[in-house]
Design a protein around this motif. Structure first.
Motif, PDB file in Angstrom:
ATOM      1  N   VAL A 137       2.881 -12.385   4.286  1.00  0.00           N
ATOM      2  CA  VAL A 137       1.612 -12.344   5.021  1.00  0.00           C
ATOM      3  C   VAL A 137       1.689 -11.339   6.167  1.00  0.00           C
ATOM      4  N   LYS A 138       2.772 -11.371   6.927  1.00  0.00           N
ATOM      5  CA  LYS A 138       2.903 -10.471   8.080  1.00  0.00           C
ATOM      6  C   LYS A 138       2.936  -9.009   7.659  1.00  0.00           C
ATOM      7  N   ARG A 139       3.372  -8.736   6.438  1.00  0.00           N
ATOM      8  CA  ARG A 139       3.405  -7.361   5.952  1.00  0.00           C
ATOM      9  C   ARG A 139       2.009  -6.816   5.623  1.00  0.00           C
ATOM     10  N   VAL A 140       1.101  -7.679   5.221  1.00  0.00           N
ATOM     11  CA  VAL A 140      -0.195  -7.169   4.753  1.00  0.00           C
ATOM     12  C   VAL A 140      -1.368  -7.533   5.655  1.00  0.00           C
ATOM     13  N   ALA A 141      -1.285  -8.624   6.405  1.00  0.00           N
ATOM     14  CA  ALA A 141      -2.469  -9.143   7.106  1.00  0.00           C
ATOM     15  C   ALA A 141      -2.999  -8.187   8.167  1.00  0.00           C
ATOM     16  N   ARG A 142      -2.126  -7.364   8.743  1.00  0.00           N
ATOM     17  CA  ARG A 142      -2.613  -6.449   9.782  1.00  0.00           C
ATOM     18  C   ARG A 142      -3.514  -5.356   9.211  1.00  0.00           C
ATOM     19  N   VAL A 156      -7.167 -11.373   2.220  1.00  0.00           N
ATOM     20  CA  VAL A 156      -5.964 -10.943   1.501  1.00  0.00           C
ATOM     21  C   VAL A 156      -6.048 -11.481   0.081  1.00  0.00           C
ATOM     22  N   LEU A 157      -5.854 -10.615  -0.884  1.00  0.00           N
ATOM     23  CA  LEU A 157      -5.797 -11.044  -2.277  1.00  0.00           C
ATOM     24  C   LEU A 157      -4.413 -11.643  -2.537  1.00  0.00           C
ATOM     25  N   VAL A 158      -4.388 -12.904  -2.963  1.00  0.00           N
ATOM     26  CA  VAL A 158      -3.133 -13.582  -3.299  1.00  0.00           C
ATOM     27  C   VAL A 158      -3.199 -13.939  -4.783  1.00  0.00           C
ATOM     28  N   GLU A 159      -2.236 -13.437  -5.558  1.00  0.00           N
ATOM     29  CA  GLU A 159      -2.260 -13.724  -6.992  1.00  0.00           C
ATOM     30  C   GLU A 159      -0.840 -13.921  -7.523  1.00  0.00           C
ATOM     31  N   ALA A 160      -0.718 -14.870  -8.443  1.00  0.00           N
ATOM     32  CA  ALA A 160       0.554 -15.152  -9.111  1.00  0.00           C
ATOM     33  C   ALA A 160       0.355 -14.951 -10.605  1.00  0.00           C
ATOM     34  N   GLU A 161       1.116 -14.019 -11.169  1.00  0.00           N
ATOM     35  CA  GLU A 161       0.947 -13.720 -12.585  1.00  0.00           C
ATOM     36  C   GLU A 161       2.178 -12.992 -13.105  1.00  0.00           C
ATOM     37  N   ASP A 162       2.560 -13.282 -14.342  1.00  0.00           N
ATOM     38  CA  ASP A 162       3.680 -12.607 -15.012  1.00  0.00           C
ATOM     39  C   ASP A 162       4.963 -12.666 -14.188  1.00  0.00           C
ATOM     40  N   GLY A 163       5.217 -13.821 -13.559  1.00  0.00           N
ATOM     41  CA  GLY A 163       6.453 -13.997 -12.815  1.00  0.00           C
ATOM     42  C   GLY A 163       6.508 -13.286 -11.479  1.00  0.00           C
ATOM     43  N   VAL A 164       5.349 -12.864 -10.968  1.00  0.00           N
ATOM     44  CA  VAL A 164       5.297 -12.134  -9.695  1.00  0.00           C
ATOM     45  C   VAL A 164       4.228 -12.746  -8.802  1.00  0.00           C
ATOM     46  N   LEU A 165       4.577 -12.948  -7.536  1.00  0.00           N
ATOM     47  CA  LEU A 165       3.594 -13.310  -6.513  1.00  0.00           C
ATOM     48  C   LEU A 165       3.285 -12.059  -5.722  1.00  0.00           C
ATOM     49  N   ARG A 166       2.002 -11.739  -5.609  1.00  0.00           N
ATOM     50  CA  ARG A 166       1.581 -10.503  -4.938  1.00  0.00           C
ATOM     51  C   ARG A 166       0.549 -10.811  -3.876  1.00  0.00           C
ATOM     52  N   MET A 167       0.640 -10.091  -2.741  1.00  0.00           N
ATOM     53  CA  MET A 167      -0.390 -10.119  -1.703  1.00  0.00           C
ATOM     54  C   MET A 167      -0.851  -8.693  -1.450  1.00  0.00           C
ATOM     55  N   VAL A 168      -2.181  -8.524  -1.328  1.00  0.00           N
ATOM     56  CA  VAL A 168      -2.785  -7.201  -1.180  1.00  0.00           C
ATOM     57  C   VAL A 168      -3.824  -7.255  -0.065  1.00  0.00           C
ATOM     58  N   ALA A 169      -3.840  -6.216   0.775  1.00  0.00           N
ATOM     59  CA  ALA A 169      -4.881  -6.118   1.812  1.00  0.00           C
ATOM     60  C   ALA A 169      -5.286  -4.663   1.975  1.00  0.00           C
ATOM     61  N   GLY A 188      -1.704 -17.431 -13.083  1.00  0.00           N
ATOM     62  CA  GLY A 188      -3.138 -17.215 -13.015  1.00  0.00           C
ATOM     63  C   GLY A 188      -3.775 -17.625 -11.702  1.00  0.00           C
ATOM     64  N   PHE A 189      -2.969 -18.005 -10.708  1.00  0.00           N
ATOM     65  CA  PHE A 189      -3.508 -18.309  -9.379  1.00  0.00           C
ATOM     66  C   PHE A 189      -4.018 -17.012  -8.767  1.00  0.00           C
ATOM     67  N   LYS A 190      -5.276 -17.010  -8.333  1.00  0.00           N
ATOM     68  CA  LYS A 190      -5.863 -15.798  -7.751  1.00  0.00           C
ATOM     69  C   LYS A 190      -6.965 -16.182  -6.784  1.00  0.00           C
ATOM     70  N   ALA A 191      -6.882 -15.697  -5.551  1.00  0.00           N
ATOM     71  CA  ALA A 191      -7.903 -16.009  -4.546  1.00  0.00           C
ATOM     72  C   ALA A 191      -7.866 -14.960  -3.458  1.00  0.00           C
ATOM     73  N   VAL A 192      -9.016 -14.754  -2.827  1.00  0.00           N
ATOM     74  CA  VAL A 192      -9.087 -13.913  -1.629  1.00  0.00           C
ATOM     75  C   VAL A 192      -9.223 -14.852  -0.437  1.00  0.00           C
ATOM     76  N   ILE A 193      -8.231 -14.804   0.450  1.00  0.00           N
ATOM     77  CA  ILE A 193      -8.117 -15.750   1.556  1.00  0.00           C
ATOM     78  C   ILE A 193      -8.221 -14.993   2.873  1.00  0.00           C
ATOM     79  N   ALA A 194      -8.977 -15.533   3.815  1.00  0.00           N
ATOM     80  CA  ALA A 194      -9.190 -14.865   5.100  1.00  0.00           C
ATOM     81  C   ALA A 194      -7.866 -14.456   5.744  1.00  0.00           C
ATOM     82  N   GLY A 195      -7.787 -13.205   6.177  1.00  0.00           N
ATOM     83  CA  GLY A 195      -6.561 -12.710   6.783  1.00  0.00           C
ATOM     84  C   GLY A 195      -6.194 -13.448   8.057  1.00  0.00           C
ATOM     85  N   THR A 196      -7.201 -13.809   8.856  1.00  0.00           N
ATOM     86  CA  THR A 196      -6.921 -14.529  10.102  1.00  0.00           C
ATOM     87  C   THR A 196      -6.347 -15.909   9.807  1.00  0.00           C
TER      88      THR A 196
END
Length: 365
Positions: A137-142, A156-169, A188-196
């Motif tokens: 989170v600290k790497r992407v939220a800023r 922040v886009l948080v998604e878990a798929e194909d053995g990888v957890l990824r966060m994108v901002a 298949g977990f995928k959601a856009v969660i408020a950065g704050t």
């Protein structure tokens, strides 16, 4: 309601729950914290109707009951008390707080008026070691946008798929992506969660517990260390960020992360919004000149060693964007991949860290 509790534990819980109380609301009850004493547990709740927080902690309960006390008031009072047992005796009109020689009597609100805690039926969940979650989170939220006119970019886009957890901002000027191996069941977990919201979670006191994120129809539920957080998901389609990341480069430079960071910091002393930091990469000498020229202030330049492959090129960036990206690189070396002076630049940590930071260039006259 009567209970006794350790002051430090109560202060810590109040500090977490108070983030859910409304600071500006026409409903006074929303600016309060609900205290509920039952069996051997004290439960604290707060909500602004978008974010709800509930924390349960052990306490010595003499008389069960509940009351609501203004959030800032009770937080400030408990923070000021000596480190000793706190005794609370409350009803619908007032709450008496005693600690050693200190005594307070605070006006309370009727707990019957306090909104019920959201009853959420999760559809999918992932459980992550808190240290891993916090670092990601600290790497992407800023990088999330502060522009409320495009709500999807404030998340922040948080998604878990194909053995990888990824966060994108992204804020449309830069993009941060961080990955980690993830072998949990919930693909298949995928959601856009408020950065704050994620930043507040990442700032919680670390321990060995996992943090669990659960999805409901329009809400995200986080549970960690006896505390439950319920917040609204950000609705909408996240930008197709993969299209921005080229699969090849014309120039690639390898830097010592600390040396590059310090060079940018020194050079940026003379930089401003209209005078970006320029990178001039020379493959023959395996050096990069970091420089800036600022009208009415002066100029600065510094030459640092770099391993360069590909074409010589130069590119200019907003210095604060560069420093934000470099601050999230935890490896000794960092790579800069370029397509040309007016195409996006991509900073990458060494492979084991799996962190990518894309930043758009600035035009220099």
């Amino acid at each position: 309601m009567k209970f006794s509790i350790n002051r430090t534990e109560l202060q810590t819980a109040l500090g977490v729950v108070a983030k859910g109380a409304a600071s500006r609301s026409t409903l006074p009850i929303l600016s309060g914290i609900l205290l509920k004493a039952s069996h051997d547990t004290l439960t604290l709740e707060a909500t602004d109707l978008n974010l709800s927080i509930r924390c349960a902690l052990p306490a010595f309960i003499e008389e069960e009951g509940q009351t609501v006390i203004p959030s800032k008031l009770i937080t400030d009072v408990v923070k000021s008390l000596p480190d000793a047992a706190v005794h609370v005796d409350a009803n619908d009109e007032s709450a008496k707080i005693l600690c050693e020689t200190s005594a307070f009597s605070l006006k309370s609100l009727n707990a019957e008026d306090f909104p019920g805690f959201p009853d959420v039926d999760p559809e999918s969940s992932i459980s992550i070691p808190f240290a891993t979650f916090s670092r990601m989170v600290k790497r992407v939220a800023r990088v999330v946008s502060r522009d409320e006119s495009r709500p999807i970019l404030t998340g922040v886009l948080v998604e878990a798929e194909d053995g990888v957890l990824r966060m994108v901002a992204t804020d449309s000027y830069r993009l941060a992506v961080t990955d980690t191996d993830f072998t949990a069941d919930s693909e298949g977990f995928k959601a856009v969660i408020a950065g704050t919201f994620l930043s507040d979670l990442a700032a919680l006191a670390p321990n060995e517990d996992n943090i669990t994120l659960s999805l409901a129809e329009n809400q995200i539920v986080a549970t960690y260390s006896g505390t439950t957080f319920v917040n609204r998901k950000i609705e909408g389609t996240y930008p197709r960020y993969q299209q921005l990341i080229p699969d090849q480069y014309k120039t690639r430079a390898k830097f010592d992360t600390k040396q590059l960071t310090e060079a940018v910091k020194r050079t940026s002393l003379l930089s401003n919004r209209t005078a970006p930091v320029k990178f001039d990469l020379n493959s023959a000498s395996n050096t990069t000149q970091v420089s800036t020229v600022s009208q009415d202030i002066g100029e600065a330049r510094e030459t640092i060693a770099s391993e360069i492959e590909g074409e010589d090129t130069d590119i200019s960036f907003n210095f604060s964007y560069v420093l934000d990206g470099l601050s999230s690189v935890e490896t000794d070396a960092v790579y800069l991949e370029l397509q040309g002076p007016m195409r996006q630049g991509i900073f990458k940590s060494e492979e084991e860290e799996r962190y990518l930071y894309l930043v758009m260039p600035m035009r220099v006259s």
